[in-house]
Design an enzyme around this catalytic site. Structure first.
Site, mmCIF file in Angstrom:
data_model
loop_
_atom_site.group_PDB
_atom_site.id
_atom_site.type_symbol
_atom_site.label_atom_id
_atom_site.label_comp_id
_atom_site.label_asym_id
_atom_site.label_seq_id
_atom_site.Cartn_x
_atom_site.Cartn_y
_atom_site.Cartn_z
ATOM 1 N N GLU A 220 36.802 15.319 -44.360
ATOM 2 C CA GLU A 220 38.242 15.511 -44.587
ATOM 3 C C GLU A 220 38.704 16.938 -44.306
ATOM 4 O O GLU A 220 39.179 17.649 -45.203
ATOM 5 C CB GLU A 220 38.614 15.079 -46.014
ATOM 6 C CG GLU A 220 38.468 13.582 -46.207
ATOM 7 C CD GLU A 220 39.015 13.066 -47.529
ATOM 8 O OE1 GLU A 220 39.140 13.854 -48.476
ATOM 9 O OE2 GLU A 220 39.314 11.866 -47.602
ATOM 10 N N GLU B 241 36.219 5.373 -45.584
ATOM 11 C CA GLU B 241 36.055 5.348 -47.039
ATOM 12 C C GLU B 241 37.123 4.450 -47.649
ATOM 13 O O GLU B 241 38.269 4.418 -47.177
ATOM 14 C CB GLU B 241 36.258 6.738 -47.660
ATOM 15 C CG GLU B 241 35.200 7.757 -47.369
ATOM 16 C CD GLU B 241 35.528 9.090 -48.053
ATOM 17 O OE1 GLU B 241 36.250 9.101 -49.072
ATOM 18 O OE2 GLU B 241 35.076 10.122 -47.540
HETATM 19 C C1 GLA Z 1 37.638 11.629 -50.458
HETATM 20 C C2 GLA Z 1 36.365 12.365 -50.075
HETATM 21 C C3 GLA Z 1 35.142 11.815 -50.739
HETATM 22 C C4 GLA Z 1 35.416 11.490 -52.186
HETATM 23 C C5 GLA Z 1 36.564 10.520 -52.256
HETATM 24 C C6 GLA Z 1 36.878 10.059 -53.660
HETATM 25 O O1 GLA Z 1 37.956 10.605 -49.623
HETATM 26 O O2 GLA Z 1 36.161 12.390 -48.691
HETATM 27 O O3 GLA Z 1 34.115 12.778 -50.642
HETATM 28 O O4 GLA Z 1 35.711 12.640 -52.882
HETATM 29 O O5 GLA Z 1 37.707 11.148 -51.759
HETATM 30 O O6 GLA Z 1 37.937 9.139 -53.670
#
Ligand code: GLA
Ligand code: GLA
Length: 675
Positions: free
Chosen positions: A153, A308
């Site tokens: 991210e 994710e």
């Molecule tokens: C983000 C991050 C992950 C985790 C999730 C939790 O998407 O990339 O590492 O922290 O949030 O929801």
């Protein structure tokens, strides 16, 4: 980039952080058994592993990772391997403080958290290069490794002296001379003329914060710096010997980066999706989420990955709401319906300590498979197996909505015509929702993308015209396209200087009108649009509008509706202009959804866009994916109850799911026809 990749199946997996329980080797054995039961065929590994991979400078510890990748592969499970740059070891921050980020107040952060690094620091870039090359050399040709998850991210900005220097270099390259920059930024305003590039500083609450041209260029620079960092990471992986696809996980409606600019440095777009289901009507959350999927798919116009998503409750949201039975499957398959070739979770096993220990996971602290969530994950796995042949299929949209990041930045910064909220995203949503309610696949594109392949394009609130939009739009309408423009469009150029000579700039002839003034309405204040008797589009209802009312003077356009109130009662509120083979519509005010629904229903019909399902009840989503040989018509129900919906017959057959005139609560049906 954007090379073609088809994994040949739907990927089912997600973030896995086994470095957190290396002391318990039996956990890996159990997890692998569980993964197989849940039809998990992928893990994303090593995302936050740097301090285990390189516990002290120059000493690499890759053995544990090798064993895990091998064991997974022996069991038919692939790895998407991360580069660990999202968080770094303490020793590095202590020895080389320049790797840490500096905030807009010019304070250097302490070690801690994650995503806390400078994108310019030569030391950080070197450390990342060494690490990425080593990982690539070691694992890049492993048959179990199928791709690279670069960092995590990407986001945020750094205001350190090194970044300031880069910013000045970037500006010099962009403008050539300081005079050109002064003109573009209108620095005579409040006496802010620069004599030299060396005087320029990034925006700061302690310094320059109201110079719109500077703010805009800083945001562009932050995007370019991040793109450059991604390129640097990808190059290191390549130089280590791996040619596997590279990906970065993007975020929901993230304003900090213009994701479209990453199209040349990633092979596959991937993103992280955490909707707040069960908060409002499920159908609205589904619309909102669907739009994000479509934004992501439209960047490369290819299948993306859902990198994710949460198997149950998301602990950073204000309330950790459980997903009701069936919701996980519905939410997961929605990604596939909109063009994803995967469903991946954060996280496969719940961490034991620290801030994500209560975040939902496939395997929780109990550590067994007989949980409700594990059962639901298994159902997703079974569905993805059944849908496998759809992997690699594409979405072919005939309608597009423009949602432009740079336009958003500029509008958020502009003072007036309403401060705090101009409701840009909401304006985009109204057009998007109107198309989606008709069952159309929709691309959500930016101003740099081409319009030629669409029959109808909605371009709400394009305050800034850039990237030759006027020429593209003119050509599009001339050759038969239907274009919808709205209030507050074509006001400024790409450095936020107001166009002189009338707006919407360059499209006054195409629209057959000129905007003369815009009225900002107080919260709660409304006006309305009343249909003109005998109007060419047969608009029949009166609709409420709020926030902004554009006062236009027509010059050829037909007036379809007029304002009902205020000193501008009777003036145009909705217009249509024929231009060349096409038509340009101008929506003068921020109207309620109903106006868009009626208008777009008529325009889509007129444009001859094929619709397979004619009456789509609220909560039902219709999308399609195609290959050269087949068309998949996907129908999802986001209502917990069964809903009646009439689906096409004939060449279509029910290929996946159950359909008896109704689609069951939270269920999905896929019809297929050969081409
Ligand atoms: C983000 C991050 C992950 C985790 C999730 C939790 O998407 O990339 O590492 O922290 O949030 O929801
Ligand atoms: C004050 C300032 C002016 C101008 C106006 C705008 O009066 O003195 O320079 O900014 O506000 O309303």
């Amino acid at each position: 980039m954007g090379r073609e990749f088809n994994f040949g199946k739907m990927i089912h997996g997600g973030d896995y952080n086994p470095e957190q329980w290396l002391d318990f080797p039996e956990i890996l054995d159990k997890d692998i058994e569980y993964f197989k039961k849940a039809k998990i065929n992928e893990v994303s590994l090593g995302i936050f592993s740097w301090s285990v991979l390189e516990p002290c400078e120059g000493t690499y510890n890759f053995g544990w990772m090798e064993e895990i990748i091998n064991r997974l592969w022996e069991n038919g499970i692939s790895t998407i391997l991360a580069t660990p740059s999202g968080a770094r070891p303490k020793w590095m921050a202590d020895k080389y403080p320049e790797v840490l980020r500096v905030d807009a107040d010019r304070h250097r952060n302490l070690f801690g958290g994650r995503h806390n690094h400078c994108y310019t620091s030569p030391v950080y870039r070197d450390k990342v290069r060494q690490m990425n090359m080593a990982l690539s050399k070691k694992f890049g040709r492993h048959p179990g490794v199928i791709g690279w998850h670069l960092s995590n991210e990407y986001g945020g900005e750094c205001h350190c002296p090194l970044c300031q220097e880069e910013f000045r270099r970037w500006l010099k390259e962009k403008y050539g001379s300081i005079d050109a920059l002064n003109k573009a930024w209108a620095t005579t305003f409040w006496s802010h003329i620069y004599n030299d590039f060396s005087q320029i500083e990034s925006p700061s609450p302690r310094g320059e914060s109201g110079l719109h041209g500077l703010n805009l260029d800083w945001k562009r620079f932050v995007t370019d710096r991040t793109v450059d960092f991604v390129r640097h990471e990808a190059q290191a992986v390549k130089d280590g010997g791996s040619d596997l696809p590279v990906m970065i996980n993007m975020m929901y409606n993230y304003g900090g980066l213009n994701y479209h600019k990453f199209k040349d440095v990633v092979d596959i777009v991937t993103w992280d999706n955490y909707p707040t289901w069960h908060k409002g009507p499920e159908s609205l959350t589904a619309m909102d989420t669907g739009m994000q999927h479509d934004i992501m798919r439209s960047i490369l116009k290819k299948p993306f990955l859902l990198m994710e998503s949460c198997p149950s409750a998301t602990n950073w949201q204000s309330v950790s709401k459980l997903k009701k039975p069936g919701m996980l499957r519905a939410a997961s398959l929605q990604a596939v319906a909109h063009g994803s070739d995967s469903v991946q979770y954060f996280q496969l096993r719940q961490s034991r300590g620290s801030s994500e220990k209560f975040h939902g996971a496939v395997i929780d602290h109990y550590g067994g498979e007989d949980t409700r969530v594990f059962g639901e994950v298994t159902e997703v796995g079974e569905a993805l197996d059944a849908l496998g042949e759809m992997a690699g299929s594409y979405t072919s949209a005939q309608a597009a909505v423009i949602y432009d990041w740079e336009n958003r930045w500029a509008m958020e910064d502009a003072a007036g015509p309403r401060n705090k909220n101009l409701y840009y995203k909401e304006a985009v949503e109204k057009s998007y929702y109107a198309f989606r309610k008709l069952g159309l696949d929709v691309d959500v594109i930016d101003m740099e993308q081409e319009l030629d392949s669409y029959k109808i394009v909605a371009a709400p609130m394009l305050y800034m015209f850039r990237a030759g939009f006027e020429e593209k739009a003119e050509k599009f309408v001339k050759s038969g396209g239907k274009l919808i423009l709205t209030y507050w469009s074509g006001i400024v150029d790409d450095t936020d200087l107001c166009f002189l000579g009338g707006t919407p700039h360059g499209l006054m002839e195409v629209c057959g009108l000129r905007s003369t003034e815009i009225d900002g309405l107080y919260d709660g204040e409304t006006n309305c649009g009343v249909p003109v008797k005998g109007n060419g589009l047969c608009m029949t209802k009166t609709y409420t509008c709020e926030h902004l009312c554009d006062l236009v003077r027509t010059n050829g356009a037909e007036v379809l509706m007029t304002y009902g109130k205020d000193f501008y009662a009777g003036m145009p509120a909705l217009t249509c202009n024929s231009y060349g083979e096409g038509k340009a519509y101008y929506v003068c005010a921020d109207f309620e959804q109903g106006l868009y629904d009626e208008l777009y229903r008529k325009l889509v019909k007129e444009a001859g866009i094929k619709r397979y399902v004619h009456h789509i009840p609220a909560g039902i989503e219709v999308t399609s994916r195609e290959t050269e040989d087949a068309l998949y018509l996907i129908v999802q129900n986001f209502d917990p109850e069964s809903v009646e919906v009439r689906l096409p017959k004939g060449p279509f057959t029910v290929w996946y799911g159950e359909y008896d005139g109704t689609v069951k609560g939270f269920d999905m049906v896929v019809l297929k026809k050969s081409k």
